[in-house]
Design a protein around this motif. Structure first.
Motif, PDB file in Angstrom:
ATOM      1  N   VAL A 141     -20.773  -2.219   8.624  1.00 56.52           N
ATOM      2  CA  VAL A 141     -20.605  -1.166   7.617  1.00 56.52           C
ATOM      3  C   VAL A 141     -21.943  -0.485   7.341  1.00 56.52           C
ATOM      4  O   VAL A 141     -22.022   0.745   7.256  1.00 56.52           O
ATOM      5  N   GLU A 142     -23.009  -1.288   7.235  1.00 52.16           N
ATOM      6  CA  GLU A 142     -24.329  -0.701   6.979  1.00 52.16           C
ATOM      7  C   GLU A 142     -24.748   0.233   8.114  1.00 52.16           C
ATOM      8  O   GLU A 142     -25.233   1.334   7.878  1.00 52.16           O
ATOM      9  N   ARG A 143     -24.520  -0.181   9.358  1.00 51.19           N
ATOM     10  CA  ARG A 143     -24.855   0.688  10.498  1.00 51.19           C
ATOM     11  C   ARG A 143     -23.980   1.939  10.484  1.00 51.19           C
ATOM     12  O   ARG A 143     -24.439   3.032  10.816  1.00 51.19           O
ATOM     13  N   SER A 144     -22.702   1.793  10.109  1.00 47.44           N
ATOM     14  CA  SER A 144     -21.800   2.946  10.046  1.00 47.44           C
ATOM     15  C   SER A 144     -22.259   3.941   8.991  1.00 47.44           C
ATOM     16  O   SER A 144     -22.254   5.149   9.220  1.00 47.44           O
ATOM     17  N   TRP A 145     -22.644   3.450   7.808  1.00 53.15           N
ATOM     18  CA  TRP A 145     -23.141   4.328   6.756  1.00 53.15           C
ATOM     19  C   TRP A 145     -24.386   5.060   7.218  1.00 53.15           C
ATOM     20  O   TRP A 145     -24.549   6.262   6.971  1.00 53.15           O
ATOM     21  N   GLU A 146     -25.278   4.339   7.875  1.00 47.78           N
ATOM     22  CA  GLU A 146     -26.506   4.949   8.359  1.00 47.78           C
ATOM     23  C   GLU A 146     -26.194   6.048   9.379  1.00 47.78           C
ATOM     24  O   GLU A 146     -26.744   7.144   9.326  1.00 47.78           O
ATOM     25  N   GLU A 147     -25.283   5.775  10.296  1.00 46.56           N
ATOM     26  CA  GLU A 147     -24.896   6.769  11.303  1.00 46.56           C
ATOM     27  C   GLU A 147     -24.246   7.981  10.634  1.00 46.56           C
ATOM     28  O   GLU A 147     -24.531   9.122  10.993  1.00 46.56           O
ATOM     29  N   THR A 148     -23.392   7.726   9.638  1.00 49.27           N
ATOM     30  CA  THR A 148     -22.741   8.813   8.915  1.00 49.27           C
ATOM     31  C   THR A 148     -23.776   9.702   8.226  1.00 49.27           C
ATOM     32  O   THR A 148     -23.675  10.926   8.254  1.00 49.27           O
ATOM     33  N   TYR A 149     -24.769   9.075   7.612  1.00 48.83           N
ATOM     34  CA  TYR A 149     -25.837   9.829   6.947  1.00 48.83           C
ATOM     35  C   TYR A 149     -26.495  10.793   7.932  1.00 48.83           C
ATOM     36  O   TYR A 149     -26.668  11.971   7.637  1.00 48.83           O
ATOM     37  N   TRP A 150     -26.880  10.290   9.110  1.00 49.52           N
ATOM     38  CA  TRP A 150     -27.591  11.133  10.081  1.00 49.52           C
ATOM     39  C   TRP A 150     -26.682  12.213  10.666  1.00 49.52           C
ATOM     40  O   TRP A 150     -27.116  13.340  10.892  1.00 49.52           O
ATOM     41  N   VAL A 151     -25.410  11.905  10.890  1.00 58.20           N
ATOM     42  CA  VAL A 151     -24.472  12.911  11.411  1.00 58.20           C
ATOM     43  C   VAL A 151     -24.300  14.021  10.382  1.00 58.20           C
ATOM     44  O   VAL A 151     -24.337  15.217  10.719  1.00 58.20           O
ATOM     45  N   GLU A 152     -24.101  13.647   9.111  1.00 63.04           N
ATOM     46  CA  GLU A 152     -23.926  14.655   8.058  1.00 63.04           C
ATOM     47  C   GLU A 152     -25.201  15.472   7.870  1.00 63.04           C
ATOM     48  O   GLU A 152     -25.151  16.675   7.663  1.00 63.04           O
ATOM     49  N   ARG A 153     -26.335  14.837   7.949  1.00 57.58           N
ATOM     50  CA  ARG A 153     -27.613  15.548   7.808  1.00 57.58           C
ATOM     51  C   ARG A 153     -27.798  16.545   8.950  1.00 57.58           C
ATOM     52  O   ARG A 153     -28.192  17.689   8.723  1.00 57.58           O
ATOM     53  N   ASP A 154     -27.498  16.085  10.179  1.00 60.72           N
ATOM     54  CA  ASP A 154     -27.607  16.992  11.327  1.00 60.72           C
ATOM     55  C   ASP A 154     -26.643  18.168  11.184  1.00 60.72           C
ATOM     56  O   ASP A 154     -26.983  19.308  11.516  1.00 60.72           O
ATOM     57  N   ALA A 155     -25.434  17.893  10.692  1.00 64.64           N
ATOM     58  CA  ALA A 155     -24.443  18.969  10.511  1.00 64.64           C
ATOM     59  C   ALA A 155     -24.932  19.970   9.471  1.00 64.64           C
ATOM     60  O   ALA A 155     -24.781  21.183   9.650  1.00 64.64           O
ATOM     61  N   ALA A 156     -25.549  19.488   8.402  1.00 64.27           N
ATOM     62  CA  ALA A 156     -26.074  20.378   7.365  1.00 64.27           C
ATOM     63  C   ALA A 156     -27.209  21.230   7.923  1.00 64.27           C
ATOM     64  O   ALA A 156     -27.296  22.427   7.644  1.00 64.27           O
ATOM     65  N   VAL A 157     -28.068  20.636   8.730  1.00 66.94           N
ATOM     66  CA  VAL A 157     -29.168  21.377   9.348  1.00 66.94           C
ATOM     67  C   VAL A 157     -28.608  22.413  10.304  1.00 66.94           C
ATOM     68  O   VAL A 157     -29.050  23.567  10.318  1.00 66.94           O
ATOM     69  N   ASP A 158     -27.616  22.010  11.116  1.00 69.46           N
ATOM     70  CA  ASP A 158     -26.991  22.953  12.046  1.00 69.46           C
ATOM     71  C   ASP A 158     -26.384  24.133  11.294  1.00 69.46           C
ATOM     72  O   ASP A 158     -26.558  25.288  11.693  1.00 69.46           O
ATOM     73  N   GLU A 159     -25.663  23.856  10.214  1.00 70.91           N
ATOM     74  CA  GLU A 159     -25.025  24.907   9.421  1.00 70.91           C
ATOM     75  C   GLU A 159     -26.080  25.835   8.836  1.00 70.91           C
ATOM     76  O   GLU A 159     -25.937  27.056   8.867  1.00 70.91           O
ATOM     77  N   LEU A 160     -27.149  25.247   8.338  1.00 69.38           N
ATOM     78  CA  LEU A 160     -28.218  26.033   7.738  1.00 69.38           C
ATOM     79  C   LEU A 160     -28.876  26.921   8.785  1.00 69.38           C
ATOM     80  O   LEU A 160     -29.101  28.104   8.568  1.00 69.38           O
ATOM     81  N   TYR A 161     -29.145  26.388   9.951  1.00 61.49           N
ATOM     82  CA  TYR A 161     -29.852  27.130  10.981  1.00 61.49           C
ATOM     83  C   TYR A 161     -28.939  28.091  11.720  1.00 61.49           C
ATOM     84  O   TYR A 161     -29.216  29.275  11.828  1.00 61.49           O
ATOM     85  N   TYR A 162     -27.834  27.541  12.260  1.00 62.71           N
ATOM     86  CA  TYR A 162     -26.950  28.371  13.088  1.00 62.71           C
ATOM     87  C   TYR A 162     -26.072  29.309  12.277  1.00 62.71           C
ATOM     88  O   TYR A 162     -25.504  30.258  12.793  1.00 62.71           O
ATOM     89  N   GLY A 163     -25.934  29.027  10.992  1.00 60.42           N
ATOM     90  CA  GLY A 163     -25.081  29.871  10.146  1.00 60.42           C
ATOM     91  C   GLY A 163     -25.831  31.074   9.569  1.00 60.42           C
ATOM     92  O   GLY A 163     -25.222  31.894   8.888  1.00 60.42           O
ATOM     93  N   THR A 164     -27.095  31.220   9.831  1.00 56.96           N
ATOM     94  CA  THR A 164     -27.859  32.355   9.276  1.00 56.96           C
ATOM     95  C   THR A 164     -27.584  33.621  10.082  1.00 56.96           C
ATOM     96  O   THR A 164     -27.286  33.561  11.281  1.00 56.96           O
TER      97      THR A 164
END
Length: 169
Positions: A141-164
């Motif tokens: 579960v701890e590894r899953s949460w950590e992976e989820t954090y990084w996936v969501e962070r990458d998605a937010a960065v992608d949205e911020l960058y590619y959505g401009t």
């Protein structure tokens, strides 16, 4: 049993790589004093070598087996009441054994093949998972949460960058 051998000065330290129900992996299984005795002088802590009979001597290619004093760890199931007792390391050709003297228990050791090492490590991992499945689930579960954090962070960065405006137009 698989142990990792390390040295601290003249002391051999055998740490368990695979554990058992009494002494778990990561704990010291035994220590041995390998201090040489001065020539022509009896050293109180040195043990006399074991003299082999003619049959054993032919089998092992030597008349005497050197041995050294040590301390072996024992414990009740679940690593309770852990204590150290007198022991000795016996050199047997390319192998060695450690004897827990008061209880008459002796284990022989040799260098395992890579295949045997992997097999024993996998078996230990399976054992660990069976013994403490709650801890294993927490790790997953701890590894899953950590992976989820990084996936969501990458998605937010992608949205911020590619959505401009102007990006990829």
């Amino acid at each position: 049993e698989m142990v990792n051998i390390t040295y601290s000065g003249n002391t051999l330290i055998a740490t368990k790589v695979t554990g058992d129900k009494n002494v778990p992996k990561g704990q010291i299984s035994f220590t041995v004093d390998l201090s040489p005795s001065p020539p022509h002088q009896s050293h109180a802590s040195q043990l006399e070598p074991i003299e082999l009979n003619s049959v054993a001597s032919r089998q092992w290619g030597k008349k005497f087996l050197p041995r050294h004093p040590g301390k072996g760890q024992v414990a009740s199931e679940g690593y309770r009441n852990a204590q150290w007792m007198e022991g000795q390391l016996i050199m047997v050709g390319r192998f060695f054994s450690f004897a827990w003297v008061p209880i008459g228990h002796q284990v022989f050791f040799g260098r395992p093949s890579a295949e045997l090492t992997l097999k024993m490590m996998r078996a230990q991992e399976e054992d660990d998972m069976k013994r403490d499945h709650v801890e294993v689930m927490r790790d997953v579960v701890e590894r899953s949460w950590e992976e989820t954090y990084w996936v969501e962070r990458d998605a937010a960065v992608d949205e911020l960058y590619y959505g401009t405006d102007g990006c990829f137009e």
